[in-house]
Write a protein that holds these residues in place. Sequence first.
Motif, mmCIF file in Angstrom:
data_model
loop_
_atom_site.group_PDB
_atom_site.id
_atom_site.type_symbol
_atom_site.label_atom_id
_atom_site.label_comp_id
_atom_site.label_asym_id
_atom_site.label_seq_id
_atom_site.Cartn_x
_atom_site.Cartn_y
_atom_site.Cartn_z
ATOM 1 N N THR A 167 90.889 -43.633 30.550
ATOM 2 C CA THR A 167 91.877 -44.455 31.241
ATOM 3 C C THR A 167 91.198 -45.478 32.149
ATOM 4 O OG1 THR A 167 93.524 -42.676 31.191
ATOM 5 C CG2 THR A 167 93.861 -44.419 32.803
ATOM 6 N N ILE A 168 90.185 -45.045 32.890
ATOM 7 C CA ILE A 168 89.463 -45.963 33.777
ATOM 8 C C ILE A 168 88.843 -47.100 32.973
ATOM 9 C CG2 ILE A 168 87.482 -46.202 35.330
ATOM 10 C CD1 ILE A 168 88.031 -43.274 36.206
ATOM 11 N N MET A 169 88.171 -46.756 31.868
ATOM 12 C CA MET A 169 87.548 -47.797 31.048
ATOM 13 C C MET A 169 88.601 -48.709 30.431
ATOM 14 S SD MET A 169 84.223 -45.963 29.251
ATOM 15 C CE MET A 169 84.888 -44.339 28.868
ATOM 16 N N SER A 170 89.711 -48.140 29.985
ATOM 17 C CA SER A 170 90.770 -48.929 29.356
ATOM 18 C C SER A 170 91.357 -49.942 30.327
ATOM 19 C CB SER A 170 91.864 -47.994 28.836
ATOM 20 O OG SER A 170 92.896 -48.720 28.221
ATOM 21 N N LYS A 171 91.581 -49.532 31.571
ATOM 22 C CA LYS A 171 92.136 -50.439 32.572
ATOM 23 C C LYS A 171 91.211 -51.624 32.833
ATOM 24 C CE LYS A 171 94.015 -48.549 36.265
ATOM 25 N NZ LYS A 171 94.196 -47.629 37.415
ATOM 26 N N GLN A 172 89.914 -51.380 32.727
ATOM 27 C CA GLN A 172 88.945 -52.451 32.964
ATOM 28 C C GLN A 172 88.820 -53.381 31.760
ATOM 29 O OE1 GLN A 172 85.388 -50.344 34.048
ATOM 30 N NE2 GLN A 172 86.293 -49.500 35.903
ATOM 31 N N ILE A 173 88.960 -52.826 30.572
ATOM 32 C CA ILE A 173 88.809 -53.602 29.343
ATOM 33 C C ILE A 173 90.048 -54.435 29.059
ATOM 34 C CG2 ILE A 173 88.617 -53.418 26.819
ATOM 35 C CD1 ILE A 173 86.944 -50.827 27.366
#
Length: 329
Positions: A314-320
């Motif tokens: 989720t953290i990576m997805s929000k940044q991408i």
Amino acid sequence: MTAQPNGPTPPLPPTETDRTLHFAGQATFGRIPRIDQVEKADIAVVGVPFDGGVSYRPGARFGGNAIREASRTLRPYNPAQDVYPFHYSQVADAGDISANPFDANEAVETIEAAADELLAGGSRLMTLGGDHTIALPLLRSVAKKHGPVAVLHFDAHLDTWDEYFGQQYTHGMPFRRAVEEGVIDTSALCHVGTRGPIYGKKDLDDDAKLGFGIVTSADVMRRGVDEIAQQLRERVGDRPLYISIDIDVLDPAHAPGTGTPEAGGMTSRELLEILRGLADCHLVSADIVEVAPAYDHAGITSVAASHAAYELITIMSKQIAPVRWGMSK
């Protein structure tokens, strides 16, 4: 986040769990598509079924698939972070990296080469171990792309010992090797959740010389998750960040299915809340390791690991999402 009008085609999402049986269908992580079903994966979930570096109970080679099985009930919306992680970035399951179970040196080289290939394709990695030996080749690979990375290492143990029975590639020493090889940023390193007996005070002295700070499980209990998360955010800053989670950071009551359990650990709730508190950090890849399902009563260790991986994705997805899919917060 909301999609902009006339933006790119949305990612291929997971199979919707409200329309299928949780216990049926393909066993990819969170029911996401396989990597061969998508044009490009922003985040690749990849297993590394290697446990040739363990010093006590074996079985982490089966951890990746146990985590995938436990992830069947994950749902598409993450209310804690207010995002649909699988809908806003293309997350795909890349299967497993087949590493030589009889030769740690060769296994490390194989894992590094496979990680290089996935990262070259534009993916960030969410790796499911396997034992903690695999962190070294993953860090090598990530550093080729980002330079030396900040590391938050969630673990009951330091994993910075020098050698064991003459071997330098085991699950107890990946972070010493990583410092020696210059692939991690020694100004931004921290162990989280450490506890239990060690061989001597020199272990702590050597660890400090490598650059690591330490947040013990007792610190988490006394100071609380919000304060700990703030401390970690300040230590990491805006550096590219790699998070490595040994599931034995959790107390055996929350994670009995692991190779080297230690009493007095964090709760699964504390781990998840600290991870959520790192949502603004520049997370470039992560791993979760040491899940050994043979010792996992009722699968609770695999469930905890699957939820930790979900928060990291989720953290990576929000940044991408803002860059890849034309999203705005």
